[in-house]
Write a protein that holds these residues in place. Structure first.
Motif, PDB file in Angstrom:
ATOM      1  N   ARG A 142       0.798  -1.219   0.000  1.00 17.42           N
ATOM      2  CA  ARG A 142       0.000   0.000   0.000  1.00 17.42           C
ATOM      3  C   ARG A 142       0.837   1.279   0.000  1.00 17.42           C
ATOM      4  NH1 ARG A 142      -5.475  -0.584   1.001  1.00 17.42           N
ATOM      5  NH2 ARG A 142      -5.449   1.583   0.315  1.00 17.42           N
ATOM      6  N   GLY A 143       2.108   1.187   0.336  1.00 19.51           N
ATOM      7  CA  GLY A 143       2.943   2.377   0.346  1.00 19.51           C
ATOM      8  C   GLY A 143       4.419   2.038   0.408  1.00 19.51           C
ATOM      9  N   LEU A 144       5.262   2.992  -0.036  1.00 18.66           N
ATOM     10  CA  LEU A 144       6.713   2.824  -0.025  1.00 18.66           C
ATOM     11  C   LEU A 144       7.373   4.120   0.422  1.00 18.66           C
ATOM     12  CD1 LEU A 144       7.229   1.146  -3.532  1.00 18.66           C
ATOM     13  CD2 LEU A 144       7.437  -0.016  -1.334  1.00 18.66           C
ATOM     14  N   TYR A 145       8.499   3.973   1.095  1.00 19.28           N
ATOM     15  CA  TYR A 145       9.303   5.141   1.464  1.00 19.28           C
ATOM     16  C   TYR A 145      10.753   4.705   1.607  1.00 19.28           C
ATOM     17  CZ  TYR A 145      11.509   8.799   4.186  1.00 19.28           C
ATOM     18  OH  TYR A 145      12.379   9.764   4.617  1.00 19.28           O
ATOM     19  N   GLN A 146      11.674   5.490   1.042  1.00 21.96           N
ATOM     20  CA  GLN A 146      13.099   5.216   1.208  1.00 21.96           C
ATOM     21  C   GLN A 146      13.709   6.284   2.094  1.00 21.96           C
ATOM     22  OE1 GLN A 146      15.742   5.452  -2.252  1.00 21.96           O
ATOM     23  NE2 GLN A 146      16.754   3.582  -1.557  1.00 21.96           N
ATOM     24  N   ASP A 147      14.375   5.868   3.173  1.00 17.54           N
ATOM     25  CA  ASP A 147      14.956   6.836   4.096  1.00 17.54           C
ATOM     26  C   ASP A 147      16.344   7.276   3.629  1.00 17.54           C
ATOM     27  OD1 ASP A 147      16.811   4.877   4.922  1.00 17.54           O
ATOM     28  OD2 ASP A 147      15.604   4.277   6.645  1.00 17.54           O
ATOM     29  N   ASN A 148      16.938   8.168   4.394  1.00 16.67           N
ATOM     30  CA  ASN A 148      18.239   8.720   4.010  1.00 16.67           C
ATOM     31  C   ASN A 148      19.356   7.693   4.025  1.00 16.67           C
ATOM     32  OD1 ASN A 148      17.204  11.289   3.614  1.00 16.67           O
ATOM     33  ND2 ASN A 148      17.595  11.950   5.719  1.00 16.67           N
ATOM     34  N   ASP A 149      19.157   6.589   4.726  1.00 16.72           N
ATOM     35  CA  ASP A 149      20.160   5.527   4.772  1.00 16.72           C
ATOM     36  C   ASP A 149      20.020   4.545   3.622  1.00 16.72           C
ATOM     37  OD1 ASP A 149      21.251   6.548   7.145  1.00 16.72           O
ATOM     38  OD2 ASP A 149      19.776   5.464   8.364  1.00 16.72           O
ATOM     39  N   GLY A 150      18.985   4.710   2.808  1.00 17.40           N
ATOM     40  CA  GLY A 150      18.783   3.818   1.674  1.00 17.40           C
ATOM     41  C   GLY A 150      17.845   2.661   1.944  1.00 17.40           C
ATOM     42  N   LYS A 151      17.386   2.517   3.191  1.00 15.20           N
ATOM     43  CA  LYS A 151      16.430   1.451   3.494  1.00 15.20           C
ATOM     44  C   LYS A 151      15.068   1.793   2.889  1.00 15.20           C
ATOM     45  CE  LYS A 151      16.927   1.603   8.009  1.00 15.20           C
ATOM     46  NZ  LYS A 151      18.041   2.567   8.208  1.00 15.20           N
ATOM     47  N   VAL A 152      14.381   0.773   2.375  1.00 19.30           N
ATOM     48  CA  VAL A 152      13.066   0.964   1.781  1.00 19.30           C
ATOM     49  C   VAL A 152      12.008   0.374   2.708  1.00 19.30           C
ATOM     50  CG1 VAL A 152      11.556   0.405  -0.168  1.00 19.30           C
ATOM     51  CG2 VAL A 152      13.948   0.997  -0.578  1.00 19.30           C
ATOM     52  N   TRP A 153      11.085   1.222   3.131  1.00 20.30           N
ATOM     53  CA  TRP A 153      10.012   0.818   4.036  1.00 20.30           C
ATOM     54  C   TRP A 153       8.765   0.508   3.222  1.00 20.30           C
ATOM     55  CZ3 TRP A 153      11.057   0.408   9.268  1.00 20.30           C
ATOM     56  CH2 TRP A 153      12.289   0.925   9.684  1.00 20.30           C
ATOM     57  N   VAL A 154       8.153  -0.624   3.543  1.00 22.94           N
ATOM     58  CA  VAL A 154       7.023  -1.122   2.754  1.00 22.94           C
ATOM     59  C   VAL A 154       5.795  -1.297   3.644  1.00 22.94           C
ATOM     60  CG1 VAL A 154       6.240  -2.937   1.189  1.00 22.94           C
ATOM     61  CG2 VAL A 154       8.696  -2.392   1.324  1.00 22.94           C
ATOM     62  N   ALA A 155       4.741  -0.593   3.310  1.00 23.97           N
ATOM     63  CA  ALA A 155       3.466  -0.766   4.014  1.00 23.97           C
ATOM     64  C   ALA A 155       2.685  -1.877   3.333  1.00 23.97           C
ATOM     65  CB  ALA A 155       2.660   0.538   3.973  1.00 23.97           C
ATOM     66  N   THR A 156       2.324  -2.907   4.099  1.00 23.18           N
ATOM     67  CA  THR A 156       1.590  -4.030   3.503  1.00 23.18           C
ATOM     68  C   THR A 156       0.185  -4.123   4.101  1.00 23.18           C
ATOM     69  OG1 THR A 156       2.151  -5.782   5.097  1.00 23.18           O
ATOM     70  CG2 THR A 156       3.786  -5.271   3.396  1.00 23.18           C
ATOM     71  N   GLN A 157      -0.695  -4.699   3.323  1.00 22.18           N
ATOM     72  CA  GLN A 157      -2.086  -4.838   3.746  1.00 22.18           C
ATOM     73  C   GLN A 157      -2.300  -6.198   4.405  1.00 22.18           C
ATOM     74  OE1 GLN A 157      -4.975  -3.346   0.941  1.00 22.18           O
ATOM     75  NE2 GLN A 157      -6.555  -4.702   1.704  1.00 22.18           N
ATOM     76  N   GLY A 158      -1.666  -6.364   5.578  1.00 13.19           N
ATOM     77  CA  GLY A 158      -1.842  -7.615   6.297  1.00 13.19           C
ATOM     78  C   GLY A 158      -0.568  -8.193   6.872  1.00 13.19           C
ATOM     79  N   GLY A 159       0.582  -7.682   6.417  1.00 15.37           N
ATOM     80  CA  GLY A 159       1.858  -8.204   6.893  1.00 15.37           C
ATOM     81  C   GLY A 159       2.663  -7.190   7.668  1.00 15.37           C
ATOM     82  N   GLY A 160       2.002  -6.125   8.126  1.00 15.64           N
ATOM     83  CA  GLY A 160       2.693  -5.111   8.898  1.00 15.64           C
ATOM     84  C   GLY A 160       3.597  -4.224   8.065  1.00 15.64           C
ATOM     85  N   LEU A 161       4.607  -3.674   8.727  1.00 17.37           N
ATOM     86  CA  LEU A 161       5.592  -2.809   8.092  1.00 17.37           C
ATOM     87  C   LEU A 161       6.858  -3.602   7.833  1.00 17.37           C
ATOM     88  CD1 LEU A 161       6.300   0.154   7.267  1.00 17.37           C
ATOM     89  CD2 LEU A 161       7.195   0.429   9.594  1.00 17.37           C
ATOM     90  N   ASN A 162       7.317  -3.608   6.587  1.00 21.57           N
ATOM     91  CA  ASN A 162       8.532  -4.317   6.211  1.00 21.57           C
ATOM     92  C   ASN A 162       9.633  -3.314   5.885  1.00 21.57           C
ATOM     93  OD1 ASN A 162       7.677  -7.493   4.758  1.00 21.57           O
ATOM     94  ND2 ASN A 162       6.403  -6.268   6.085  1.00 21.57           N
ATOM     95  N   CYS A 163      10.865  -3.653   6.211  1.00 17.20           N
ATOM     96  CA  CYS A 163      11.993  -2.780   5.919  1.00 17.20           C
ATOM     97  C   CYS A 163      13.043  -3.555   5.124  1.00 17.20           C
ATOM     98  CB  CYS A 163      12.599  -2.238   7.209  1.00 17.20           C
ATOM     99  SG  CYS A 163      14.005  -1.133   6.943  1.00 17.20           S
TER     100      CYS A 163
END
Length: 199
Positions: A142-163
């Protein structure tokens, strides 16, 4: 309506609106008129699918349209022409971001196949889903964000927040745990918004 995009280059004069079945709409707020860009089987330069899920503009100024059935297409907004899908195998686009470290790379979140790391020409570099290793805890993004360290955060519809780690070799999952009051409060994550300190 699935999504709305305001192009800063237009000084707020135009809104782009992605619809469920009505194609891509351009609203000129000065004249209060709409123009719809819809699929036409006889014209290869039209949008490939009339269900538009995501819109964004990359760092080079190119406008990109994410659809259900035709994947990700680049649009010439000045002339209303669409290029063919970058990769017809990547469909049901939910979210797209440009890599902070390599502007030729996109991270593409989908509704059924997790996240793809691709080149702008559509070449798949890596896929992260519930069926891959390393993989995600759930396949609907449902969503994506890349932080300043290069990690990509993934919002999922049922699996929580993935990094996804900056090197792409591991995935950390933050999920709801009823036994842990400090855990995520729900495993359905619909969006991600960083604050001024990148938290």
């Amino acid at each position: 309506v699935y999504c709305i995009f305001e192009d800063p280059a237009d000084s707020g004069k135009v809104l782009w609106i992605g619809t469920n079945g009505g194609g891509l709409n351009r609203w000129d707020r000065i004249t209060n008129t709409f123009r719809a860009y819809v699929s036409s089987s006889g014209n290869p330069y039209t949008i490939g699918d009339n269900s538009v899920r995501f819109l964004f503009k990359d760092s080079e100024g190119f406008f990109w349209v994410g659809t259900n059935k035709s994947g990700l297409q680049r649009m010439d907004a000045d002339h209303g022409r669409f290029e063919p899908s970058t990769n017809p195998n990547i469909k049901f686009i939910r979210y797209v971001i440009e890599d902070r470290r390599d502007k030729n790379i996109f991270w593409v979140g989908t509704n059924n196949s997790g996240v793809f790391r691709i080149e702008k020409n559509g070449k798949i570099l890596q896929q992260y889903s519930s069926q891959t290793k390393p993989g995600l805890s759930f396949h609907i993004v449902r969503g994506l964000y890349q932080d300043n360290d290069g990690k990509v955060w993934v919002a999922t519809q049922g699996g929580g927040l993935n990094c996804i780690a900056a090197d792409g070799q591991s995935v950390t999952v933050y999920n709801y745990d009823p036994a842990n009051p400090q855990s995520l409060s729900n495993s359905i994550v619909l969006c991600i918004l960083p604050d001024t300190t990148q938290n």
